[in-house]
Design a protein around this motif. Structure first.
Motif, short mmCIF file in Angstrom:
data_model
loop_
_atom_site.label_atom_id
_atom_site.label_comp_id
_atom_site.label_asym_id
_atom_site.label_seq_id
_atom_site.Cartn_x
_atom_site.Cartn_y
_atom_site.Cartn_z
N ILE A 270 7.10 28.41 -7.87
CA ILE A 270 8.27 28.87 -7.13
C ILE A 270 9.50 27.98 -7.30
O ILE A 270 10.61 28.40 -6.99
N THR A 271 9.31 26.79 -7.82
CA THR A 271 10.45 25.88 -7.94
C THR A 271 11.50 26.45 -8.89
O THR A 271 11.17 26.90 -9.99
N SER A 272 12.75 26.41 -8.47
CA SER A 272 13.83 26.95 -9.31
C SER A 272 14.16 25.95 -10.42
O SER A 272 13.85 24.75 -10.28
N ASP A 273 14.79 26.42 -11.45
CA ASP A 273 15.09 25.54 -12.59
C ASP A 273 15.95 24.36 -12.18
O ASP A 273 15.71 23.23 -12.60
N GLU A 274 16.93 24.63 -11.32
CA GLU A 274 17.82 23.53 -10.90
C GLU A 274 17.07 22.43 -10.19
O GLU A 274 17.44 21.28 -10.25
N GLN A 275 16.01 22.79 -9.47
CA GLN A 275 15.33 21.80 -8.63
C GLN A 275 14.15 21.12 -9.35
O GLN A 275 13.52 20.22 -8.81
N LYS A 276 13.82 21.63 -10.53
CA LYS A 276 12.62 21.19 -11.22
C LYS A 276 12.49 19.67 -11.34
O LYS A 276 11.47 19.08 -11.00
N GLU A 277 13.55 19.05 -11.81
CA GLU A 277 13.49 17.62 -12.06
C GLU A 277 13.22 16.83 -10.79
O GLU A 277 12.35 15.96 -10.74
N LYS A 278 13.97 17.18 -9.75
CA LYS A 278 13.79 16.49 -8.48
C LYS A 278 12.38 16.67 -7.94
O LYS A 278 11.78 15.74 -7.40
N VAL A 279 11.88 17.88 -8.07
CA VAL A 279 10.55 18.19 -7.56
C VAL A 279 9.49 17.37 -8.30
O VAL A 279 8.59 16.78 -7.70
N GLU A 280 9.64 17.31 -9.63
CA GLU A 280 8.68 16.53 -10.43
C GLU A 280 8.68 15.07 -10.02
O GLU A 280 7.63 14.45 -9.83
N GLU A 281 9.88 14.54 -9.87
CA GLU A 281 10.02 13.15 -9.48
C GLU A 281 9.33 12.89 -8.14
O GLU A 281 8.62 11.91 -7.95
N TYR A 282 9.56 13.81 -7.23
CA TYR A 282 9.02 13.63 -5.88
C TYR A 282 7.49 13.71 -5.90
O TYR A 282 6.80 12.98 -5.19
N LYS A 283 6.96 14.59 -6.72
CA LYS A 283 5.50 14.74 -6.80
C LYS A 283 4.88 13.41 -7.24
O LYS A 283 3.85 12.99 -6.72
N GLU A 284 5.52 12.78 -8.20
CA GLU A 284 4.99 11.50 -8.68
C GLU A 284 5.03 10.43 -7.58
O GLU A 284 4.08 9.68 -7.39
N TYR A 285 6.14 10.45 -6.88
CA TYR A 285 6.33 9.47 -5.79
C TYR A 285 5.24 9.65 -4.72
O TYR A 285 4.61 8.69 -4.26
N ALA A 286 4.96 10.91 -4.36
CA ALA A 286 4.01 11.18 -3.28
C ALA A 286 2.58 10.83 -3.70
O ALA A 286 1.75 10.45 -2.87
N ALA A 287 2.30 10.96 -5.00
CA ALA A 287 0.92 10.73 -5.48
C ALA A 287 0.48 9.29 -5.28
O ALA A 287 -0.71 8.99 -5.24
N GLN A 288 1.46 8.39 -5.11
CA GLN A 288 1.11 6.97 -4.95
C GLN A 288 0.60 6.65 -3.55
O GLN A 288 0.10 5.57 -3.31
N LYS A 289 0.76 7.59 -2.64
CA LYS A 289 0.51 7.25 -1.24
C LYS A 289 -0.82 7.78 -0.73
O LYS A 289 -1.27 8.85 -1.13
N SER A 290 -1.40 7.03 0.19
CA SER A 290 -2.65 7.50 0.80
C SER A 290 -2.31 8.45 1.94
O SER A 290 -1.19 8.46 2.45
N ASP A 291 -3.28 9.24 2.33
CA ASP A 291 -3.08 10.19 3.43
C ASP A 291 -2.61 9.48 4.69
O ASP A 291 -1.77 9.99 5.43
N LEU A 292 -3.20 8.30 4.89
CA LEU A 292 -2.85 7.56 6.11
C LEU A 292 -1.37 7.20 6.13
O LEU A 292 -0.69 7.40 7.12
N GLU A 293 -0.90 6.69 5.01
CA GLU A 293 0.52 6.32 4.93
C GLU A 293 1.40 7.55 5.12
O GLU A 293 2.43 7.49 5.76
N ARG A 294 0.96 8.66 4.55
CA ARG A 294 1.78 9.87 4.60
C ARG A 294 1.91 10.41 6.01
O ARG A 294 2.86 11.09 6.34
#
Ligand code: ANZ
Length: 861
Positions: A270-294
């Protein structure tokens, strides 16, 4: 020498019990049973600490008491001996974990025997023994057959330094609980147990357990059942729907945006083309965190817009779809409808990203907060307006179901149990991989034994150490002859402790984990004592396995542990501090916030107790007193071996029970140990006289007086009731009262002395056995019948005495027998009698005739 000498007595009786197998358990089905269980220890390198004997003495008292009450008692012990420390030591020194474990067990066993616990040592179990873990593997195979054990790629807490995956609970602030090494998130193939399938039963069956309410509540919270709804939101201009789970479907009209977990499967689509880059970046950022931290409430909210919109099915409004790490991938559906008006996290998020906020519950007039999470009438919600939460929920769920856009749903916080570790020192899985598919090893081929390896270090990329044992890993499938690879993960330490209480019942049985007839007799465990740190995981995992075994017909009860008690932690000795301000010592209660004070540690000898506060000796200056958790770094660790060396095991046992209520947290006090030691000395001297060169037995064959019987039976009543009620501290007080009273007698009648020794025996078994044998018995008192209470003896004995005035009986008084010889007491009472007073009015007493215990005559003029 006739003085009390614990060192020689204790050794002697420990040997006697062992040689005679005094505590060997029999299954005599005509008698009632009592299964009293300790949480078995992890045999660490540092030996027992004083916390162990606390719970272990409590259960030992119960075991000894119940034996004397005619029960068959099962009171076993064993070793929870897989685990990380032995493996880390192996990595460092090359010593095989088995060797370390054996040494530690030997030490622990000696220490427990030195404390005189009445375990049936023929039933010792050890989780690392192949004859034991054969059955742990066997149980795993039942889970596997039932589809309750499966492989899954899971993002896990990977600790490169330890080379293993850790459970969420083993990670604290992004570091490993053991060692404090960094932990990262990483997807890995893992074994997982489907404990979630048992969530409802694990929750419901708590109700009938006789457990601390706080422990049950912790389990309930951990299981975390919530009832709500699943609602489908169509994605605008996409052929997709986003399903959310919500506990508050009543707030649907206030859903002003949606949030997907960054890992949600629809994100890319569903991500639009304009938002793709930001979304990818954010996914990487979130992957570093544990559920507890989140999930941390206080943390700054982050997220990005996907560029897509969804339709709120209640009002057909378009609402933006975001991704944010505060939504977890593995909870509910991994997507939420955000309702900032009623949810704090959503409010913060909406505020930060300027998203609309609509209240759908009317807050009270004086409400000044942001999100309003309490009850109130619905607003801005069309056909729900005016309804309170519960009714609004019912109504919207009906509406969702009628319109086919959602349904009622139950959700649990409980996650499936990550069950594999990349370690050496654990149970191998009884699994081979054939053509990439996992396959069970046949029951007959169990145990799958741990192979020898040269190096216990896991590989840096997460391959378990077992992968290095190539000759072991590479095998053939006996059924097809195909090449196969053994599973190289091992089970977590929880596995062995999930079912050990069953193995004690029939430790030699070779047909199943437990022999069925014996199991029917002994289960459930009647009393389980252990630390509250096990309130959730161990106790939940064991209950889960037990229920699976119940479903397999291996056990006959739905629950393993009928009654549970947690002993309170023992803290170090009280530490005292004085406060110094401007060079002057001031009272602790005079210290004000922000004061610049010096803290001066004080020695115990500088301090005295006044009421419930501690003051500097001879002053009114209050000092601070505080007990801290025992720790090596603080230097306040009490070693049980030293206490036994100085005072004997009976004193240690007695002291730990006398400190206070079993379940309370209590500070250690060496003075307290000295106190109970003096009591044991007094008890000894009661029977063997004082400091005689030769031993003189100070008991008589006389009939006991009523008073002596009363003192004895008061002790019988109190000690029996207090043991049943686990009030061991007050039971000991009752024993002390007996000794104080009896010390005033000239000789103790045998028929009073013997029952007293029996009362003492569960608490201080060595000294009791010794006294018993000196009374002329040649067998242990372990199975002597517990003294019976005769209520009649409890009644205070009284004597009726006539009161005469000038030789004429004017009244009768009833006085307690022991007071009947007390002239002042009796005369005082006599003169207060109404009818006596009358005859005394306006007269002078010229003579008081008092015949002790018989009569009073007042001569008046
Ligand atoms: C809308 C809503 C409105 C919610 C409201 C709460 C209050 P418990 O009780 O803990 O089960 N939620 C659902 N899935 C989530 C996920 N994967 N990650 C983070 N949060 C998630 O909480 C259920 C609530 O937590 C759900 O109800 C959802 O927010 C959120 F006034 O939906 B609620």
């Amino acid at each position: 020498m006739s003085s009390y000498d614990p060192a020689s007595i204790e050794k002697k009786w420990q040997e006697y019990w062992q040689e005679n197998k005094t505590f060997k358990t029999t299954t005599d089905k005509d008698r009632p049973k009592y299964y009293v269980l300790d949480m078995f220890p992890y045999p660490s390198g540092s030996g027992l600490h004083v916390g162990h004997p606390e719970g272990y003495t409590a259960t030992d008292i119960l075991a000894r008491y119940k034996r004397m009450k005619g029960f068959n008692v099962l009171h076993p012990i064993g070793w929870d001996a897989f685990g990380l420390p032995a493996e880390q030591y192996a990595v460092k020194t090359g010593t095989h974990p088995r060797k370390t474990t054996e040494n530690n067990i030997t030490r622990f066993r000696e220490q427990l025997q030195m404390l005189g616990f009445s375990y049936d040592w023929d039933r010792e179990v050890n989780t690392t023994d192949p004859d034991y873990y054969k059955w742990t593997q066997w149980i795993f195979l039942r889970l596997f057959e039932k589809g309750l054990a499966y492989e899954d790629e899971q993002p896990v807490n990977w600790c490169p330094e330890l080379g293993t995956v850790l459970a969420n609970e083993e990670v604290i602030d992004g570091k490993s609980e053991v060692g404090g090494y960094p932990v990262v998130r990483k997807p890995m193939r893992q074994w997982v147990l489907k404990i979630t399938e048992y969530a409802e039963r694990l929750l419901n069956d708590l109700d009938d357990l006789d457990w601390p309410e706080s422990t049950k509540e912790m389990q309930r919270n951990w299981i975390g059942k919530s009832i709500g709804a699943e609602i489908d939101f169509p994605v605008y201009e996409h052929n997709d729907e986003i399903r959310v789970f919500t506990t508050r479907p009543d707030t649907l009209f206030g859903a002003t945006y949606m949030v997907l977990a960054p890992e949600h499967h629809l994100v890319d689509e569903i991500t639009s083309d304009e938002q793709k880059e930001k979304v990818e970046e954010y996914k990487e950022y979130a992957a570093q965190k544990s559920d507890l931290e989140r999930q941390e409430l206080t943390k700054e909210k982050t997220g990005v817009f996907t560029g897509a919109y969804a339709i709120n099915p209640a009002n057909n409004k378009e609402i933006p779809i975001w991704i944010a790490d505060y939504v977890l991938a593995h909870y509910g559906t991994g997507a939420i409808m955000a309702v900032p008006g009623q949810d704090e996290r959503d409010w913060e998020f909406a505020e930060k990203f300027d998203l609309p906020i609509i209240r759908t519950v009317e807050p009270p007039e004086d409400f000044e907060g942001k999100a309003y999470t309490e009850d109130g009438p619905a607003i801005n919600s069309d056909f729900l307006n005016g309804l309170k939460i519960t009714d609004a929920k019912t109504k919207i769920i009906e509406w969702l179901e009628e319109n086919g856009v959602g349904k009622k749903s139950v959700n649990y916080k409980l996650r499936d149990w990550l069950f594999s570790r990349q370690r050496y020192w654990g149970e191998p899985f009884p699994i081979i991989h054939v053509d990439g598919e996992p396959k069970a090893v046949a029951d007959d081929d169990l145990p799958v034994e741990l192979p020898e390896v040269d190096n216990y270090q896991p590989t840096k990329d997460g391959e378990p150490p077992l992968a290095k044992a190539e000759h072991w890993v590479e095998t053939t499938d006996p059924e097809t002859g195909k090449k196969a690879l053994r599973e190289t993960n091992t089970m977590p330490q929880w596995a062995g402790s999930c079912w050990y209480y069953l193995r004690y019942i029939s430790p030699e049985f070779d047909g199943a984990p437990v022999e069925p007839e014996e199991e029917k007799y002994w289960m459930p465990v009647d009393m389980y004592v252990g630390g509250s740190e096990h309130s959730v995981l161990h106790l939940l995992y064991a209950r889960f396995w037990h229920k699976v075994l119940y479903d397999c017909g291996v056990v006959s009860t739905e629950e393993p542990f009928q009654r549970l008690v947690h002993q309170g932690m023992i803290l170090g000795e009280l530490e005292y501090t004085a406060y110094e301000k401007d060079g002057k010592i001031i009272s602790a209660d005079e210290v004000e916030e922000g004061d610049d004070v010096n803290r001066k540690p004080l020695d115990e000898s500088d301090v005295e107790k006044k009421g419930d506060r501690h003051v500097m000796k001879g002053t009114e200056i209050t000092v601070n007193s505080k007990a801290h958790k025992m720790s090596k770094s603080r230097g306040n660790v009490i070693n049980p071996d030293d206490v036994v060396d100085n005072y004997g095991a009976d004193s240690l046992r007695l002291y730990e029970m006398f400190m206070g209520p079993l379940e309370q947290v209590k500070p250690w006090s060496t003075k307290g140990v000295e106190g109970v030691n003096r009591f044991l000395n007094r008890a000894w001297r009661l029977f063997f006289g004082d400091n005689h060169e030769e031993e003189i037995l100070n008991i008589t064959d006389e009939e006991p007086s009523k008073e002596q019987l009363k003192v004895l039976h008061e002790a019988i009543q109190k000690v029996s009731e207090d043991i049943e009620g686990l009030r061991f501290n007050t039971a000991i007080s009752a024993l002390m009262i007996f000794v104080n009273e009896a010390n005033q007698w000239e000789g103790v009648p045998r028929s009073v002395a013997e029952p007293f020794v029996k009362l003492l025996s569960p608490f201080a078994p060595h000294i009791a056995e010794e006294i018993w044998s000196k009374f002329g018995h040649d067998e242990s008192l372990a199975y002597e019948p517990w003294p019976e209470l005769v209520e009649e003896y409890l009644k205070a004995e009284t004597i009726d005495m006539p009161v005469q005035v000038n030789g004429k009986v004017r009244a009768n008084i009833t006085v307690p027998a022991e007071k009947s010889k007390d002239k002042d007491f009796v005369l005082g009472l006599a003169k207060q009698q109404e009818n006596v007073e009358r005859y005394l009015d306006d007269t002078t007493i010229v003579k008081e005739i008092f015949v002790p215990g018989r009569i009073v005559n007042l001569v008046v003029k």
